[in-house]
Design an enzyme around this catalytic site. Structure first.
Site, PDB file in Angstrom:
ATOM      1  N   LEU A   7       1.081   2.071  -2.495  1.00  0.00           N
ATOM      2  CA  LEU A   7       0.608   2.638  -1.269  1.00  0.00           C
ATOM      3  C   LEU A   7       0.987   2.199  -0.107  1.00  0.00           C
ATOM      4  O   LEU A   7       1.252   1.045   0.127  1.00  0.00           O
ATOM      5  CB  LEU A   7      -0.953   2.453  -1.252  1.00  0.00           C
ATOM      6  CG  LEU A   7      -1.787   2.952  -2.495  1.00  0.00           C
ATOM      7  CD1 LEU A   7      -3.080   2.948  -2.326  1.00  0.00           C
ATOM      8  CD2 LEU A   7      -1.589   4.769  -2.870  1.00  0.00           C
ATOM      9  N   CYS A   8       1.318   3.178   0.828  1.00  0.00           N
ATOM     10  CA  CYS A   8       2.084   2.919   2.293  1.00  0.00           C
ATOM     11  C   CYS A   8       1.331   3.750   3.276  1.00  0.00           C
ATOM     12  O   CYS A   8       0.620   4.637   2.949  1.00  0.00           O
ATOM     13  CB  CYS A   8       3.399   3.019   2.334  1.00  0.00           C
ATOM     14  SG  CYS A   8       4.059   4.549   1.678  1.00  0.00           S
ATOM     15  N   ALA A   9       1.988   3.611   4.571  1.00  0.00           N
ATOM     16  CA  ALA A   9       1.306   4.442   5.767  1.00  0.00           C
ATOM     17  C   ALA A   9       2.163   5.639   5.674  1.00  0.00           C
ATOM     18  O   ALA A   9       1.938   6.338   6.477  1.00  0.00           O
ATOM     19  CB  ALA A   9       1.484   3.609   6.759  1.00  0.00           C
TER      20      ALA A   9
END
Length: 100
Positions: A7-9
């Site tokens: 998960l990332c921005a």
């Protein structure tokens, strides 16, 4: 087959790390699926994941993500992320899953 989620921005760098992890998984003959998503998709994609790794830029959301998914979750060490070290990131995931 194990399912590993990062998960990332929403940045491109996480997809580079995913590709490096896939190369390492192939080298190890470790049967897994590795994909990256925005942190907003955590509940949806985490429902079927074996583990989730969170990019250091959103490590502050670690506890929030843990509350909405049934699998183990950890934040990726800044050094591993910065070096785009697919081997060490895959090892993190394998330890979370319990195969290492």
């Amino acid at each position: 087959m194990k399912k590993i989620i990062l998960l990332c921005a929403g940045g491109m760098s996480t997809s580079v790390l995913v590709n490096n992890m896939k190369k390492e998984a192939t080298a190890q003959q470790f049967n897994c699926e590795i994909d990256a998503y925005a942190v907003d998709a955590a509940k949806k994609v985490g429902a079927e994941a074996d583990c989730i790794l969170i990019g250091p830029q959103i490590a502050y959301k670690l506890e929030e993500v843990k509350k909405v998914v049934p699998c183990p979750v950890a934040d990726i060490d800044m050094a591993i992320y910065g070096m785009m070290d697919g081997k060490k990131a895959l090892e993190m995931a394998q330890k979370l899953i319990g195969v290492l």
